[in-house]
Design a protein around this motif. Structure first.
Motif, PDB file in Angstrom:
ATOM      1  N   GLN A 126       0.858  -1.182   0.000  1.00  0.00           N
ATOM      2  CA  GLN A 126       0.000   0.000   0.000  1.00  0.00           C
ATOM      3  C   GLN A 126       0.893   1.232   0.000  1.00  0.00           C
ATOM      4  N   ILE A 127       0.367   2.371  -0.425  1.00  0.00           N
ATOM      5  CA  ILE A 127       1.146   3.595  -0.277  1.00  0.00           C
ATOM      6  C   ILE A 127       1.185   3.979   1.192  1.00  0.00           C
ATOM      7  N   ASP A 128       2.213   4.697   1.599  1.00  0.00           N
ATOM      8  CA  ASP A 128       2.306   5.248   2.950  1.00  0.00           C
ATOM      9  C   ASP A 128       1.510   6.542   2.911  1.00  0.00           C
ATOM     10  N   GLU A 129       0.256   6.454   3.368  1.00  0.00           N
ATOM     11  CA  GLU A 129      -0.725   7.517   3.145  1.00  0.00           C
ATOM     12  C   GLU A 129      -0.523   8.699   4.088  1.00  0.00           C
ATOM     13  N   LEU A 130      -0.621   9.901   3.549  1.00  0.00           N
ATOM     14  CA  LEU A 130      -0.561  11.118   4.349  1.00  0.00           C
ATOM     15  C   LEU A 130      -1.833  11.255   5.167  1.00  0.00           C
ATOM     16  N   GLN A 131      -1.691  11.548   6.461  1.00  0.00           N
ATOM     17  CA  GLN A 131      -2.825  11.674   7.373  1.00  0.00           C
ATOM     18  C   GLN A 131      -3.050  13.149   7.736  1.00  0.00           C
ATOM     19  N   THR A 132      -4.281  13.471   8.098  1.00  0.00           N
ATOM     20  CA  THR A 132      -4.633  14.834   8.492  1.00  0.00           C
ATOM     21  C   THR A 132      -5.437  14.804   9.778  1.00  0.00           C
ATOM     22  N   GLU A 133      -5.137  15.696  10.682  1.00  0.00           N
ATOM     23  CA  GLU A 133      -5.869  15.779  11.937  1.00  0.00           C
ATOM     24  C   GLU A 133      -7.310  16.219  11.698  1.00  0.00           C
ATOM     25  N   PHE A 134      -8.216  15.677  12.513  1.00  0.00           N
ATOM     26  CA  PHE A 134      -9.615  16.074  12.444  1.00  0.00           C
ATOM     27  C   PHE A 134      -9.860  17.178  13.470  1.00  0.00           C
ATOM     28  N   SER A 278       2.191   4.922   8.402  1.00  0.00           N
ATOM     29  CA  SER A 278       3.135   3.966   8.992  1.00  0.00           C
ATOM     30  C   SER A 278       3.548   4.397  10.389  1.00  0.00           C
ATOM     31  N   ASN A 279       3.751   5.700  10.580  1.00  0.00           N
ATOM     32  CA  ASN A 279       4.109   6.191  11.914  1.00  0.00           C
ATOM     33  C   ASN A 279       2.959   6.001  12.896  1.00  0.00           C
ATOM     34  N   VAL A 280       1.739   6.257  12.414  1.00  0.00           N
ATOM     35  CA  VAL A 280       0.571   6.095  13.277  1.00  0.00           C
ATOM     36  C   VAL A 280       0.399   4.631  13.671  1.00  0.00           C
ATOM     37  N   ALA A 281       0.549   3.723  12.705  1.00  0.00           N
ATOM     38  CA  ALA A 281       0.394   2.296  12.995  1.00  0.00           C
ATOM     39  C   ALA A 281       1.425   1.832  14.018  1.00  0.00           C
ATOM     40  N   ASP A 282       2.673   2.281  13.866  1.00  0.00           N
ATOM     41  CA  ASP A 282       3.704   1.934  14.844  1.00  0.00           C
ATOM     42  C   ASP A 282       3.324   2.421  16.234  1.00  0.00           C
ATOM     43  N   ALA A 283       2.840   3.655  16.308  1.00  0.00           N
ATOM     44  CA  ALA A 283       2.493   4.243  17.603  1.00  0.00           C
ATOM     45  C   ALA A 283       1.336   3.499  18.259  1.00  0.00           C
ATOM     46  N   ILE A 284       0.365   3.062  17.456  1.00  0.00           N
ATOM     47  CA  ILE A 284      -0.778   2.337  18.000  1.00  0.00           C
ATOM     48  C   ILE A 284      -0.324   1.088  18.734  1.00  0.00           C
ATOM     49  N   VAL A 285       0.514   0.296  18.072  1.00  0.00           N
ATOM     50  CA  VAL A 285       0.909  -0.977  18.670  1.00  0.00           C
ATOM     51  C   VAL A 285       1.879  -0.757  19.821  1.00  0.00           C
ATOM     52  N   TRP A 286       2.822   0.194  19.665  1.00  0.00           N
ATOM     53  CA  TRP A 286       3.775   0.466  20.751  1.00  0.00           C
ATOM     54  C   TRP A 286       3.055   0.950  21.999  1.00  0.00           C
ATOM     55  N   ALA A 287       2.053   1.786  21.834  1.00  0.00           N
ATOM     56  CA  ALA A 287       1.312   2.294  22.986  1.00  0.00           C
ATOM     57  C   ALA A 287       0.650   1.171  23.762  1.00  0.00           C
ATOM     58  N   SER A 288       0.247   0.118  23.049  1.00  0.00           N
ATOM     59  CA  SER A 288      -0.462  -0.985  23.701  1.00  0.00           C
ATOM     60  C   SER A 288       0.484  -2.013  24.313  1.00  0.00           C
ATOM     61  N   GLY A 289       1.777  -1.771  24.204  1.00  0.00           N
ATOM     62  CA  GLY A 289       2.749  -2.680  24.811  1.00  0.00           C
ATOM     63  C   GLY A 289       3.603  -3.428  23.824  1.00  0.00           C
ATOM     64  N   GLY A 290       3.420  -3.186  22.524  1.00  0.00           N
ATOM     65  CA  GLY A 290       4.255  -3.831  21.525  1.00  0.00           C
ATOM     66  C   GLY A 290       5.641  -3.216  21.484  1.00  0.00           C
ATOM     67  N   SER A 291       6.554  -3.863  20.761  1.00  0.00           N
ATOM     68  CA  SER A 291       7.918  -3.349  20.643  1.00  0.00           C
ATOM     69  C   SER A 291       8.205  -2.993  19.194  1.00  0.00           C
ATOM     70  N   VAL A 292       9.095  -2.033  19.002  1.00  0.00           N
ATOM     71  CA  VAL A 292       9.477  -1.615  17.660  1.00  0.00           C
ATOM     72  C   VAL A 292      10.977  -1.376  17.639  1.00  0.00           C
ATOM     73  N   SER A 293      11.622  -1.814  16.576  1.00  0.00           N
ATOM     74  CA  SER A 293      13.067  -1.688  16.447  1.00  0.00           C
ATOM     75  C   SER A 293      13.504  -0.233  16.540  1.00  0.00           C
ATOM     76  N   GLY A 294      14.509   0.008  17.368  1.00  0.00           N
ATOM     77  CA  GLY A 294      15.052   1.346  17.508  1.00  0.00           C
ATOM     78  C   GLY A 294      14.330   2.219  18.511  1.00  0.00           C
ATOM     79  N   VAL A 295      13.228   1.747  19.062  1.00  0.00           N
ATOM     80  CA  VAL A 295      12.458   2.501  20.046  1.00  0.00           C
ATOM     81  C   VAL A 295      12.483   1.736  21.362  1.00  0.00           C
ATOM     82  N   PRO A 296      12.827   2.381  22.462  1.00  0.00           N
ATOM     83  CA  PRO A 296      12.869   1.666  23.738  1.00  0.00           C
ATOM     84  C   PRO A 296      11.507   1.121  24.122  1.00  0.00           C
ATOM     85  N   ALA A 297      11.509   0.067  24.926  1.00  0.00           N
ATOM     86  CA  ALA A 297      10.256  -0.542  25.353  1.00  0.00           C
ATOM     87  C   ALA A 297       9.392   0.469  26.087  1.00  0.00           C
TER      88      ALA A 297
END
Length: 480
Positions: A126-134, A278-297
């Motif tokens: 998929q394209i990495d879609e640009l997001q806009t605040e509501f 992609s940044n939003v998706a990473d943040a969603i999972v990390w916030a819930s307790g997931g891990s992401v490379s390069g970001v501390p737990a």
């Protein structure tokens, strides 16, 4: 409710997000609905089959991308400057952000995406879609927070506060960052993270969206780091956070719905209020307790998260969002999302239309659906979002929350409605005898909401206007 975590994960399987380790015999799914006729694109999310060769070694990933670039029927001059390369791994298993040096038009983008997906190791592209605040921003104007009142248009927060104030609950605000020194936010802030992955912006995709070429830029001179400060002085995230959990009982300004809860600020929106999916998706999972490379737990897993952002695409075209939300819910986090400000069916907006997201429409001070608010059969609940005048939301009609300069001011939008619901979800979790499942929290929110007459909500406002007092009362005897 749109889906259980199990159903959402099953959907992710069906859309090739979560696959078995064996390589597929057919080409991966190519998501083209997001491509605009006159659009230009240079960033993509490629979901490789977990455990496949490109996920095991950098040279294998580069080989896969080089082969796709060589197969693509593109002009020779463009091929020479294409520069298709990996950017980083995402938190989703097997997913990679990849980019080209050259911006591709719609036809060229489709050609390249199909060649990337032709690799049997690829599950989806998929394209990495640009997001806009509501949100509909305006100048600050202090006023009474009518939206909390024990009234027909308010959420009945004062009656709820006698039973719960959100103590012990963590709410992630995935937004533009925070004014960390605001005197009505600082005491409730936990260490967050800045998930923006660019210091320069997203180029042609920004221009195509009518923004400056550096839209989405971090504004702090670097990319991802542990500082979620709102460097671009957007203010959106701080306003949202204040509605969730601005400090109460301190004789300063107003307060938040769950004023004793803790806030976990995660920055995804940069210059111009823009972010990448992609940044939003990473943040969603990390916030819930997931891990992401390069970001501390994350030492402070969120019980609830709020997303007051999105785009005008159905979730069926945004598989990364669906998988991220499914994982967050499986981790036990309640996901609350603004429906959007286009006065259209929410079914065509994400992440609000994703299975498992609690989609929130907005009402005005009269208790009617706000003029801008999205609507539809998949709206879950409604909350106060305020209304606009020719000069923007006034101090009497907008939602009042934390703004720059240690002050309070009004904004209007579904961005302002959803944090009311996130705050009530925190009140529910704090009041319950034991932590409730996301399904149970959603059920309480909907079963205790006050129905909105059809004449006051054309198109559908879900179960109705949320009722904090009734929801907390129900939570006190609820079981997971």
């Amino acid at each position: 409710m749109k889906s259980s975590p199990r159903r959402a994960l099953a959907l992710a399987v069906a859309t090739s997000l979560v696959l078995c380790a064996a390589a597929p015999a057919m080409a991966g799914q190519v998501y083209l609905d997001n491509l605009k006729p006159n659009g230009h694109y240079s960033r993509f999310i490629v979901g490789y089959v977990p455990g496949s060769a490109p996920t095991q070694a950098p040279q294998n990933l580069r080989s896969s991308l080089n082969a796709a670039a060589s197969r693509a029927a593109l002009p020779a001059s463009l091929k020479q400057g294409l520069g298709l390369k990996p950017v980083r791994a995402m938190i989703l298993s097997g997913a990679r952000v990849v980019a080209t040096d050259a911006a591709l038009d719609r036809g060229q983008t489709e050609t390249l995406m199909r060649q990337i997906a032709a690799d049997p190791n690829v599950a989806f592209v998929q394209i990495d879609e640009l997001q806009t605040e509501f949100a509909v921003p305006n100048d600050p104007d202090l006023s009474k927070q009518w939206h909390y009142a024990d009234s027909a248009a308010g959420i009945r927060a004062p009656s709820a506060w006698s039973m719960s104030t959100g103590s012990g609950i963590v709410v992630a605000v995935i937004d533009s960052g925070i004014y960390a020194t605001h005197t009505d936010l600082a005491a409730n802030l936990l260490p967050g993270y800045d998930f923006i992955d660019t210091a320069t912006g997203y180029g042609q995709q920004c221009v195509d969206a009518g923004k400056d070429p550096d839209c989405g830029a971090s504004g702090d001179g670097d990319a991802r780091d542990p500082d979620p400060e709102d460097s671009t002085k957007n203010g959106h995230g701080s306003h949202v956070a204040g509605t969730v959990a601005a400090v109460g009982n301190n004789a300063k300004g107003g307060l938040g719905v769950a004023y004793n809860a803790k806030l976990l600020p995660l920055r995804v929106s940069g210059k111009g209020g823009s972010s990448m999916s992609s940044n939003v998706a990473d943040a969603i999972v990390w916030a819930s307790g997931g891990s992401v490379s390069g970001v501390p737990a994350n030492p402070n897993r969120a019980d609830v998260m709020n997303l007051s952002l999105g785009n005008g695409k159905p979730c069926s075209a945004m598989p990364a969002y669906q998988a991220a939300i499914a994982e967050a819910r499986a981790n036990g986090t309640v996901v609350v999302v603004a429906a959007g400000n286009s006065n259209k069916d929410v079914a065509n907006y994400s992440p609000a239309s994703c299975d498992g997201a609690i989609s929130v429409a907005a009402t005005n001070k009269s208790g009617k659906r706000a003029s801008y608010s999205n609507f539809g059969a998949t709206i879950d609940v409604t909350a106060p979002g305020g209304e606009n005048s020719l000069l923007g939301p006034s101090a009497t009609d907008g939602v009042i929350s934390t703004v720059a300069g240690n002050k309070y001011g009004p904004l209007a939008g579904t961005s302002m409605a959803s944090p009311h619901v996130a705050g009530i979800a925190a009140l529910i979790q704090a009041a319950a005898p034991a932590k409730l499942s996301p399904d149970k929290v959603e059920q309480i929110l909907k079963s205790t909401a006050r129905p909105i007459a059809a004449k006051n909500c054309s198109g559908g406002c879900g179960a109705g206007l949320v009722d904090a007092a009734a929801a907390v009362q129900a939570a006190r005897t609820a079981t997971p």
